[in-house]
Design a protein around this motif. Structure first.
Motif, PDB file in Angstrom:
ATOM      1  N   PRO A   1       1.431  49.210  22.521  1.00 50.55           N
ATOM      2  CA  PRO A   1       2.609  49.440  23.368  1.00 50.55           C
ATOM      3  C   PRO A   1       3.786  48.616  22.844  1.00 50.55           C
ATOM      4  O   PRO A   1       3.648  47.413  22.606  1.00 50.55           O
ATOM      5  CB  PRO A   1       2.169  48.976  24.756  1.00 50.55           C
ATOM      6  N   VAL A   2       4.939  49.282  22.626  1.00 48.65           N
ATOM      7  CA  VAL A   2       6.061  48.608  21.974  1.00 48.65           C
ATOM      8  C   VAL A   2       7.378  48.681  22.757  1.00 48.65           C
ATOM      9  O   VAL A   2       8.326  47.963  22.425  1.00 48.65           O
ATOM     10  CB  VAL A   2       6.282  49.164  20.552  1.00 48.65           C
ATOM     11  N   ALA A   3       7.458  49.539  23.771  1.00 48.18           N
ATOM     12  CA  ALA A   3       8.714  49.673  24.524  1.00 48.18           C
ATOM     13  C   ALA A   3       8.432  50.364  25.843  1.00 48.18           C
ATOM     14  O   ALA A   3       7.385  50.999  26.025  1.00 48.18           O
ATOM     15  CB  ALA A   3       9.741  50.462  23.720  1.00 48.18           C
ATOM     16  N   TYR A   4       9.405  50.244  26.743  1.00 48.68           N
ATOM     17  CA  TYR A   4       9.282  50.923  28.026  1.00 48.68           C
ATOM     18  C   TYR A   4      10.668  51.184  28.604  1.00 48.68           C
ATOM     19  O   TYR A   4      11.669  50.608  28.158  1.00 48.68           O
ATOM     20  CB  TYR A   4       8.460  50.100  29.021  1.00 48.68           C
ATOM     21  N   GLY A   5      10.704  52.048  29.595  1.00 51.48           N
ATOM     22  CA  GLY A   5      11.923  52.330  30.342  1.00 51.48           C
ATOM     23  C   GLY A   5      11.569  53.093  31.599  1.00 51.48           C
ATOM     24  O   GLY A   5      10.486  53.671  31.710  1.00 51.48           O
ATOM     25  N   TRP A   6      12.484  53.085  32.555  1.00 51.02           N
ATOM     26  CA  TRP A   6      12.251  53.690  33.867  1.00 51.02           C
ATOM     27  C   TRP A   6      13.213  54.838  34.129  1.00 51.02           C
ATOM     28  O   TRP A   6      14.375  54.801  33.713  1.00 51.02           O
ATOM     29  CB  TRP A   6      12.435  52.641  34.959  1.00 51.02           C
ATOM     30  N   VAL A   7      12.732  55.835  34.876  1.00 52.12           N
ATOM     31  CA  VAL A   7      13.536  56.969  35.326  1.00 52.12           C
ATOM     32  C   VAL A   7      13.590  56.918  36.851  1.00 52.12           C
ATOM     33  O   VAL A   7      12.549  56.927  37.508  1.00 52.12           O
ATOM     34  CB  VAL A   7      12.904  58.308  34.882  1.00 52.12           C
TER      35      VAL A   7
END
Length: 184
Positions: free
Chosen positions: A62-68
């Protein structure tokens, strides 16, 4: 804070391939909490509020994330809260793990979200002007920079449009802010 948007009628630019890149929606509270450095309670509350987390991977890492967000959005540091109208979403709280930055992961994650969130017609995202890397990644993904908040003493008084376009005007409508022609 500068804002950008991407609408369904817009094209998505081609990005340099990342052969082992993948991204997906996740509901695994423990996995999300570990990657985001947030408590499982915070993650559960965001999920219960209708927010959706996307995780990006290089191979199995896992290298990145973001929210919607599709119901309500906020910029809590500025005490700005807004309802999100149907067919719109607000993208927020993105982060690429330090050792994976500079490889084009962020624009790939943004485009994955656009492709997977088929019911959404208009995507909105903001970044701090001092975070030039975020701005570059957002533009590289195909977003148009359209406006900036007018802030003084940590209070949002309006929004300045960078262009006279339907998209720029829609940013004022999305955040329910008056258009201010001059920055204080």
């Amino acid at each position: 804070m500068t804002f950008a948007t991407w609408w369904r009628r817009d094209s998505l630019p081609d990005l340099s391939p990342l052969p082992t890149f993948s991204a997906r929606l996740s509901t695994d509270i423990e996995e999300i909490a570990q990657l985001t450095n947030r408590s499982p309670q915070v993650i559960a509350a965001r999920l219960q509020a209708g927010n959706r987390p996307y995780l990006a991977f290089m191979g199995d890492t896992p290298v990145a994330y973001g929210w919607v967000a599709t119901q309500e959005g906020s910029i809590s540091d500025l005490q700005l809260f807004f309802a999100i109208s149907p067919e719109n979403c607000y993208l927020y709280s993105f982060l690429t793990v330090t050792e994976w930055r500079g490889r084009g992961i962020y624009p790939h994650l943004l485009q994955t979200i656009i492709r997977q969130e088929e019911q959404i017609q208009r995507f909105w995202i903001g970044y701090l002007p001092k975070n030039a890397a975020s701005g570059r990644g957002i533009e590289k993904a195909g977003f148009h920079i359209v406006s900036d908040l007018v802030v003084s003493d940590n209070y949002v008084s309006g929004i300045t449009l960078f262009e006279l376009s339907e998209q720029a005007q829609a940013s004022a409508d999305f955040f329910r802010l008056p258009v201010v022609t001059e920055m204080p």
